[in-house]
Each structure stands twice: as C-alpha cells, then as structure tokens.
Write a protein that holds these residues in place. Structure first.
Motif, PDB file in Angstrom:
ATOM      1  N   ILE A 179     -18.952  50.144 -21.172  1.00  0.00           N
ATOM      2  CA  ILE A 179     -20.322  50.306 -21.632  1.00  0.00           C
ATOM      3  C   ILE A 179     -20.542  51.770 -21.970  1.00  0.00           C
ATOM      4  CG2 ILE A 179     -22.753  50.005 -21.092  1.00  0.00           C
ATOM      5  CD1 ILE A 179     -21.215  47.400 -21.224  1.00  0.00           C
ATOM      6  N   VAL A 180     -20.822  52.032 -23.240  1.00  0.00           N
ATOM      7  CA  VAL A 180     -21.110  53.396 -23.671  1.00  0.00           C
ATOM      8  C   VAL A 180     -22.579  53.683 -23.401  1.00  0.00           C
ATOM      9  CG1 VAL A 180     -21.176  54.955 -25.657  1.00  0.00           C
ATOM     10  CG2 VAL A 180     -19.316  53.293 -25.425  1.00  0.00           C
ATOM     11  N   ALA A 181     -22.861  54.829 -22.793  1.00  0.00           N
ATOM     12  CA  ALA A 181     -24.224  55.187 -22.413  1.00  0.00           C
ATOM     13  C   ALA A 181     -25.123  55.300 -23.637  1.00  0.00           C
ATOM     14  CB  ALA A 181     -24.224  56.504 -21.640  1.00  0.00           C
ATOM     15  N   THR A 182     -26.376  54.927 -23.446  1.00  0.00           N
ATOM     16  CA  THR A 182     -27.344  55.017 -24.539  1.00  0.00           C
ATOM     17  C   THR A 182     -27.435  56.438 -25.082  1.00  0.00           C
ATOM     18  OG1 THR A 182     -28.625  53.201 -23.571  1.00  0.00           O
ATOM     19  CG2 THR A 182     -29.751  54.601 -25.188  1.00  0.00           C
ATOM     20  N   GLU A 183     -27.392  57.425 -24.195  1.00  0.00           N
ATOM     21  CA  GLU A 183     -27.482  58.827 -24.634  1.00  0.00           C
ATOM     22  C   GLU A 183     -26.321  59.186 -25.558  1.00  0.00           C
ATOM     23  OE1 GLU A 183     -27.612  57.765 -21.523  1.00  0.00           O
ATOM     24  OE2 GLU A 183     -29.771  58.018 -21.146  1.00  0.00           O
ATOM     25  N   GLN A 184     -25.133  58.653 -25.270  1.00  0.00           N
ATOM     26  CA  GLN A 184     -23.983  58.922 -26.129  1.00  0.00           C
ATOM     27  C   GLN A 184     -24.133  58.219 -27.475  1.00  0.00           C
ATOM     28  OE1 GLN A 184     -20.944  57.610 -23.370  1.00  0.00           O
ATOM     29  NE2 GLN A 184     -20.413  59.724 -22.836  1.00  0.00           N
ATOM     30  N   LYS A 185     -24.664  57.002 -27.473  1.00  0.00           N
ATOM     31  CA  LYS A 185     -24.896  56.299 -28.743  1.00  0.00           C
ATOM     32  C   LYS A 185     -25.913  57.051 -29.600  1.00  0.00           C
ATOM     33  CE  LYS A 185     -24.015  51.697 -26.782  1.00  0.00           C
ATOM     34  NZ  LYS A 185     -24.625  50.374 -26.494  1.00  0.00           N
ATOM     35  N   ILE A 186     -26.942  57.578 -28.961  1.00  0.00           N
ATOM     36  CA  ILE A 186     -27.940  58.356 -29.689  1.00  0.00           C
ATOM     37  C   ILE A 186     -27.302  59.595 -30.302  1.00  0.00           C
ATOM     38  CG2 ILE A 186     -29.955  59.859 -29.343  1.00  0.00           C
ATOM     39  CD1 ILE A 186     -31.083  57.677 -27.496  1.00  0.00           C
ATOM     40  N   GLU A 187     -26.420  60.255 -29.548  1.00  0.00           N
ATOM     41  CA  GLU A 187     -25.727  61.416 -30.084  1.00  0.00           C
ATOM     42  C   GLU A 187     -24.826  61.017 -31.249  1.00  0.00           C
ATOM     43  OE1 GLU A 187     -24.566  65.073 -31.024  1.00  0.00           O
ATOM     44  OE2 GLU A 187     -26.230  64.487 -29.703  1.00  0.00           O
ATOM     45  N   TRP A 188     -24.199  59.850 -31.149  1.00  0.00           N
ATOM     46  CA  TRP A 188     -23.382  59.330 -32.250  1.00  0.00           C
ATOM     47  C   TRP A 188     -24.237  59.153 -33.504  1.00  0.00           C
ATOM     48  CZ3 TRP A 188     -19.596  54.599 -31.432  1.00  0.00           C
ATOM     49  CH2 TRP A 188     -18.945  54.303 -32.631  1.00  0.00           C
ATOM     50  N   ILE A 189     -25.386  58.508 -33.365  1.00  0.00           N
ATOM     51  CA  ILE A 189     -26.264  58.283 -34.516  1.00  0.00           C
ATOM     52  C   ILE A 189     -26.714  59.614 -35.107  1.00  0.00           C
ATOM     53  CG2 ILE A 189     -28.492  57.346 -35.247  1.00  0.00           C
ATOM     54  CD1 ILE A 189     -28.106  55.214 -32.985  1.00  0.00           C
ATOM     55  N   ARG A 190     -27.112  60.540 -34.245  1.00  0.00           N
ATOM     56  CA  ARG A 190     -27.584  61.845 -34.720  1.00  0.00           C
ATOM     57  C   ARG A 190     -26.483  62.566 -35.499  1.00  0.00           C
ATOM     58  NH1 ARG A 190     -28.811  63.859 -30.159  1.00  0.00           N
ATOM     59  NH2 ARG A 190     -31.079  63.604 -30.182  1.00  0.00           N
ATOM     60  N   ALA A 191     -25.278  62.582 -34.961  1.00  0.00           N
ATOM     61  CA  ALA A 191     -24.171  63.291 -35.608  1.00  0.00           C
ATOM     62  C   ALA A 191     -23.735  62.593 -36.895  1.00  0.00           C
ATOM     63  CB  ALA A 191     -22.993  63.414 -34.649  1.00  0.00           C
ATOM     64  N   ALA A 192     -23.744  61.259 -36.905  1.00  0.00           N
ATOM     65  CA  ALA A 192     -23.382  60.524 -38.121  1.00  0.00           C
ATOM     66  C   ALA A 192     -24.385  60.825 -39.227  1.00  0.00           C
ATOM     67  CB  ALA A 192     -23.316  59.032 -37.839  1.00  0.00           C
ATOM     68  N   HIS A 193     -25.656  60.873 -38.872  1.00  0.00           N
ATOM     69  CA  HIS A 193     -26.689  61.201 -39.859  1.00  0.00           C
ATOM     70  C   HIS A 193     -26.495  62.621 -40.369  1.00  0.00           C
ATOM     71  CE1 HIS A 193     -30.754  62.647 -41.039  1.00  0.00           C
ATOM     72  NE2 HIS A 193     -30.805  61.467 -41.636  1.00  0.00           N
ATOM     73  N   ALA A 194     -26.184  63.554 -39.471  1.00  0.00           N
ATOM     74  CA  ALA A 194     -25.958  64.946 -39.878  1.00  0.00           C
ATOM     75  C   ALA A 194     -24.748  65.057 -40.796  1.00  0.00           C
ATOM     76  CB  ALA A 194     -25.781  65.831 -38.655  1.00  0.00           C
ATOM     77  N   ALA A 195     -23.780  64.161 -40.632  1.00  0.00           N
ATOM     78  CA  ALA A 195     -22.583  64.160 -41.486  1.00  0.00           C
ATOM     79  C   ALA A 195     -22.827  63.483 -42.826  1.00  0.00           C
ATOM     80  CB  ALA A 195     -21.427  63.466 -40.767  1.00  0.00           C
ATOM     81  N   GLY A 196     -24.036  62.982 -43.039  1.00  0.00           N
ATOM     82  CA  GLY A 196     -24.384  62.421 -44.341  1.00  0.00           C
ATOM     83  C   GLY A 196     -24.523  60.916 -44.392  1.00  0.00           C
ATOM     84  N   GLN A 197     -24.303  60.212 -43.288  1.00  0.00           N
ATOM     85  CA  GLN A 197     -24.427  58.758 -43.335  1.00  0.00           C
ATOM     86  C   GLN A 197     -25.897  58.370 -43.384  1.00  0.00           C
ATOM     87  OE1 GLN A 197     -21.494  57.509 -40.137  1.00  0.00           O
ATOM     88  NE2 GLN A 197     -20.695  56.417 -41.914  1.00  0.00           N
ATOM     89  N   ARG A 198     -26.223  57.469 -44.309  1.00  0.00           N
ATOM     90  CA  ARG A 198     -27.600  57.075 -44.503  1.00  0.00           C
ATOM     91  C   ARG A 198     -27.835  55.585 -44.270  1.00  0.00           C
ATOM     92  NH1 ARG A 198     -27.919  61.442 -43.500  1.00  0.00           N
ATOM     93  NH2 ARG A 198     -28.823  63.194 -44.640  1.00  0.00           N
ATOM     94  N   GLU A 199     -26.795  54.879 -43.845  1.00  0.00           N
ATOM     95  CA  GLU A 199     -26.951  53.479 -43.437  1.00  0.00           C
ATOM     96  C   GLU A 199     -26.121  53.272 -42.175  1.00  0.00           C
ATOM     97  OE1 GLU A 199     -26.436  50.496 -46.417  1.00  0.00           O
ATOM     98  OE2 GLU A 199     -27.578  51.611 -47.938  1.00  0.00           O
TER      99      GLU A 199
END
Length: 316
Positions: free
Chosen positions: A25-45
C-alpha cells in the motif's frame, strides 16, 4: 499512409492500473507527491484511482482524496475508473473530469473482472449516462474496451465483437471510447487493422490506446495506432501494472520510454524527460523490491537527444 500526428498525449495510469496489482500500500502522501511531480513534468492527464470497494482494492481506497488534490492543479484532466453506477456517482460527487468504465470484449474476462456480461456492462453505461445527465455533472464518460486482441481466460476474441461493443457503447451514450490490449497479445498489424476499423466507426471519439508490454510490443503497437491517427495513449511510470483477473498480464507501456520514443519521432508531448526520470527514481524507492520495467532509465538519455533539446530551446 496519412502523416503521423504532430502532437500526442500520454495519460499516466500508474496510480490506478500500475498500483492495483501490487500488495504494498503506497501512502496517500506519496501518491500526492507523484501527482504533483508528474504535473510539474508536463503531464496533463492523470488517472488517479478507481472508485471500487476498499475491501476489494485497499490500494485505491484514497481515490476521493487524490481527486480532490489533483483538481487543484492547473490544466490537469483528472480521471478515475469506475465499475458501475455507484462508482460513477462518486466520480460525479468529486467532480472528476472523466470516468472510464471498463468493458471486456472477452465474455470470460468480463465475468471474472466485473461479474457481468459485456451487454450487461453496456446497460450499466446507459444508466450512468442517464444519471450524469440528470445530475448536471460535467464528468465525461469513456468506455474502455479491454481484451480487444485476445484473453488468457477465453483465448480468441473476434475483432467484430470488439467493434460491436464499441458501437453499443456509443449508442449507450459514452462521450469517448478506447481500446486496450489487456494481456499483451497484440502485434502491430492487428493493432493497425482494428484501430483503423474502429476509427471508421467512432472517428475522433476513439480517444485512447492502452497497450501492455507483456511480450515487448507495446511501443510497436503505439506506432501502429499512431498510423491510424490516434494520438492519446495510456502508460505507467516504470511500466508497472497488470490485471488481477487476467493471468499473465504483466506490465504496461512505460511512460518514460513512450515519451522518449515520441520525442525522437518529433511528436510533441509537452513532457520533460529528465523530470520524468527523476520521478521514476523516486517512485522506484517507494516500490523497492517490486518488479519495475523500462529501458530509458537504465541507459539514460543519449547525448544527441540532450543537444537536440538544447538546440530546440534556443531556436524556439
């Protein structure tokens, strides 16, 4: 042969399709960091999770919280997978931008995965569309046709059955449809043939291709779909994922490998490859001990690519 698309979109589905098969189980905080970093890398979906019972997939129990966070990021389309009307209602409540209802063209896989026949899933989609319209929600509905090239449970899946399901989903009111090679049976010729026929039915509503790399053909299959004009593809960071109800369905197309291939072809994705590789390294630490995939992280970006990127930036 028509020219290849000049732009393509990679929809990151690692937070759902990638994590759902992992026992950790990946922690919610880590998933949020994943989403934030993916968005910063240019992912828009980004597909952030699935509204399924937590007892069945505890890994995805925090989907509502992830939708809430992801909706704060500018220009990000936030999607979720839902198996039924109850899940769709949660997607409407959280104001997810898009919900995907999976439909398996394989009867055996459909019964194992959703406990419904394909036609029962189509009827559920019609109920979801009616509920969406009655509620005034703006969430788009995508019908995702899985096991489109065969199934480890059933074996052969007829292309005509895939196309029948696609037309039925459109008739039931989906806004978009997509095609998935759930178990990695597809090859480029079969992909080109099926996607070309599907495009004649759905036009631009054929929204996305989803390819597993079980036999090393995911990127070749993306190329074949590109030749038909499709320019949106699901992928997972580090190629993680599979399907719990499809034995042998290991690994999705790798986000970073796919982004690199498209960039080398001159197809713009808006993605920052070094940033993606940094994020992959971070996710790999969270998933230490799990099987990860992909080639770019091992070899690194070639010097020629770095020089070309710098030259493009100077001339932009």
């Amino acid at each position: 042969m028509p020219p290849l698309p000049r732009h393509a979109v990679i929809r990151e589905v690692g937070l759902r399709d990638g994590l759902q098969s992992l026992p950790r189980i990946v922690a919610t905080e880590q998933k949020i960091e994943w989403i934030r970093a993916a968005h910063a890398a240019g992912q828009r979906e980004i597909e952030v999770g699935s509204f399924v019972p937590a007892r069945l997939l505890p890994q995805l129990a925090d989907t509502a919280a992830l939708v809430a966070f992801a909706k704060t990021l500018p220009d990000l389309s936030v999607s979720v997978l839902v198996p039924n009307l109850k899940g769709a209602e949660k997607a409407f409540e959280t104001q997810a931008d898009l919900l995907l209802v999976p439909l398996s063209a394989s009867l055996e896989h459909s019964l194992a995965n959703l406990r419904k026949t394909p036609d029962e899933v189509i009827a559920e989609v019609a109920r979801i569309r009616a509920a969406r319209d009655a509620s005034g929600a703006k969430t788009l509905i995508e019908g995702g046709i899985g096991t489109a090239f065969g199934c480890t449970l059933q074996g052969h899946v007829a292309p005509d059955e895939v196309l029948r399901c696609m037309q039925a989903l459109l008739d039931a009111g989906v806004d978009r449809v997509s095609i998935a090679d759930t178990v990695g049976y597809a090859g480029p010729r079969a992909v080109h043939d099926l996607f070309a026929k599907a495009r004649r039915i759905a036009g631009d509503r054929l929204w996305c291709g989803h390819f597993h790399d079980t036999r090393g053909l995911a990127l070749a299959n993306v190329y074949a779909a590109l030749e038909t004009g499709v320019n949106r593809f699901d992928a997972t960071l580090a190629g993680i994922g599979g399907c719990p109800h499809a034995p042998g369905a290991s690994g999705n197309a790798s986000t970073e490998d796919l982004a690199f291939m498209l960039a080398e072809m001159g197809i713009d994705t808006g993605l920052d490859l070094p940033a993606l590789l940094d994020l992959r390294a971070q996710v790999a630490r969270w998933l230490d001990g799990e099987t990860l995939h992909g080639a770019l992280w091992r070899a690194g970006l070639p010097n020629t690519f770095a020089r070309a990127s710098k030259r493009d930036a100077l001339t932009a």
